[in-house]
Design an enzyme around this catalytic site. Structure first.
Site, mmCIF file in Angstrom:
data_model
loop_
_atom_site.group_PDB
_atom_site.id
_atom_site.type_symbol
_atom_site.label_atom_id
_atom_site.label_comp_id
_atom_site.label_asym_id
_atom_site.label_seq_id
_atom_site.Cartn_x
_atom_site.Cartn_y
_atom_site.Cartn_z
ATOM 1 C CB SER A 5 -11.328 90.868 6.116
ATOM 2 O OG SER A 5 -10.591 90.284 7.161
HETATM 3 N N1 SAH Z 1 -8.731 86.634 6.811
HETATM 4 C C1 SAH Z 1 -9.837 86.253 7.656
HETATM 5 C C2 SAH Z 1 -9.954 87.246 8.792
HETATM 6 C C3 SAH Z 1 -10.608 86.699 9.985
HETATM 7 S S1 SAH Z 1 -10.655 87.878 11.341
HETATM 8 C C4 SAH Z 1 -11.109 86.237 6.847
HETATM 9 O O1 SAH Z 1 -11.268 87.128 6.019
HETATM 10 O O2 SAH Z 1 -11.930 85.363 7.057
HETATM 11 C C5 SAH Z 1 -9.070 87.636 12.078
HETATM 12 C C6 SAH Z 1 -8.784 86.255 12.583
HETATM 13 O O3 SAH Z 1 -7.572 86.317 13.338
HETATM 14 C C7 SAH Z 1 -9.844 85.680 13.530
HETATM 15 O O4 SAH Z 1 -10.338 84.504 12.970
HETATM 16 C C8 SAH Z 1 -9.073 85.425 14.830
HETATM 17 O O5 SAH Z 1 -9.489 84.262 15.506
HETATM 18 C C9 SAH Z 1 -7.646 85.311 14.336
HETATM 19 N N2 SAH Z 1 -6.611 85.546 15.349
HETATM 20 C C10 SAH Z 1 -6.583 86.478 16.344
HETATM 21 N N3 SAH Z 1 -5.468 86.352 17.083
HETATM 22 C C11 SAH Z 1 -4.751 85.324 16.541
HETATM 23 C C12 SAH Z 1 -3.510 84.703 16.871
HETATM 24 N N4 SAH Z 1 -2.754 85.086 17.913
HETATM 25 N N5 SAH Z 1 -3.087 83.667 16.102
HETATM 26 C C13 SAH Z 1 -3.831 83.231 15.047
HETATM 27 N N6 SAH Z 1 -5.005 83.776 14.688
HETATM 28 C C14 SAH Z 1 -5.476 84.811 15.423
#
Ligand code: SAH
Length: 210
Positions: free
Chosen positions: A54
């Protein structure tokens, strides 16, 4: 200039505990090798599998709303790179982090552990789960008497019932829904007060197919 300074200058990072966390947890360790030189830019970056680490401004904004404190039990949905997991853990919270894409489950956990090995004198408490976060962690919630806080990094259409049920009375959820970030606070009667902050973009929350 480092990320913490930049976020303070932009006016989004204020809480002293979070400032310390942003200073302690270097984003460089949480981005893929080829993007290390971009680690301190205020942009989301690709971490593969169609997902992103993010944007720092958004992470700071959401963590300011969440206000993690030492000893909080916090469920994090969508840990991706593990950067926010480490920021949460650096505030002294116990983090229960969930990610659903297997490659990212490994990536984020490894980043966290590599960073953790460097020590820095912090005590980090985080547990990682590779599964669908929309179901939450019912057994853990039961054992600890509900989560104090829940933070979500992917946008759904509405708040899953599991998160509402697994939150303590007085607890707080910070979660994107469509193009807004919402704060939800649980009242003693089980209803929620909500507050909306508009104008964000998130990757979609993807539940496992039943
Ligand atoms: N906080 C992380 C954000 C990653 S983007 C960072 O800054 O690196 C959001 C993430 O949510 C993705 O990796 C995606 O795979 C995950 N995601 C989406 N749906 C999900 C679900 N149902 N359960 C767990 N993770 C999920």
């Amino acid at each position: 200039m480092d990320l913490a300074d930049m976020l303070i200058k932009k006016g989004v990072l204020k809480n002293p505990r979070l400032i310390e966390a942003f200073q302690a947890v270097d984003r460089k360790y949480f981005v893929p090798k080829e993007l290390k030189s971009h680690a301190y830019i205020d942009e989301p970056l690709s971490i593969g599998e169609g997902q992103t680490i993010s944007q720092p401004w958004t992470v700071a904004f959401m963590l300011e709303l969440l206000d993690p404190i030492p000893g909080d039990n916090i469920m994090e949905i969508g840990y991706g790179s593990g950067w926010q997991t480490a920021l949460l853990a650096a505030t002294g919270a116990n983090v229960y982090a969930i990610e659903r894409v297997p490659k990212l489950c490994e990536f984020g956990k490894r980043n966290f552990e590599e960073f953790f090995k460097r020590g820095r004198g912090f005590y980090f408490s985080a547990r990682f789960f590779c599964q669908d976060g929309t179901l939450g962690l019912p057994e853990i919630a039961k054992k600890i008497g509900g989560f104090d806080k829940i933070i979500v990094a992917a946008a759904g259409e509405k708040l899953p019932e599991a998160w509402k049920n697994q939150l303590k009375i007085g607890g707080k959820i910070v979660a994107p829904i469509a193009h807004s970030i919402f704060e939800f606070i649980k009242n003693p009667d089980g209803s929620f007060n909500e507050r909306e902050h508009r104008g964000f973009a998130f990757v979609p929350l993807v539940p496992d197919k039943k």
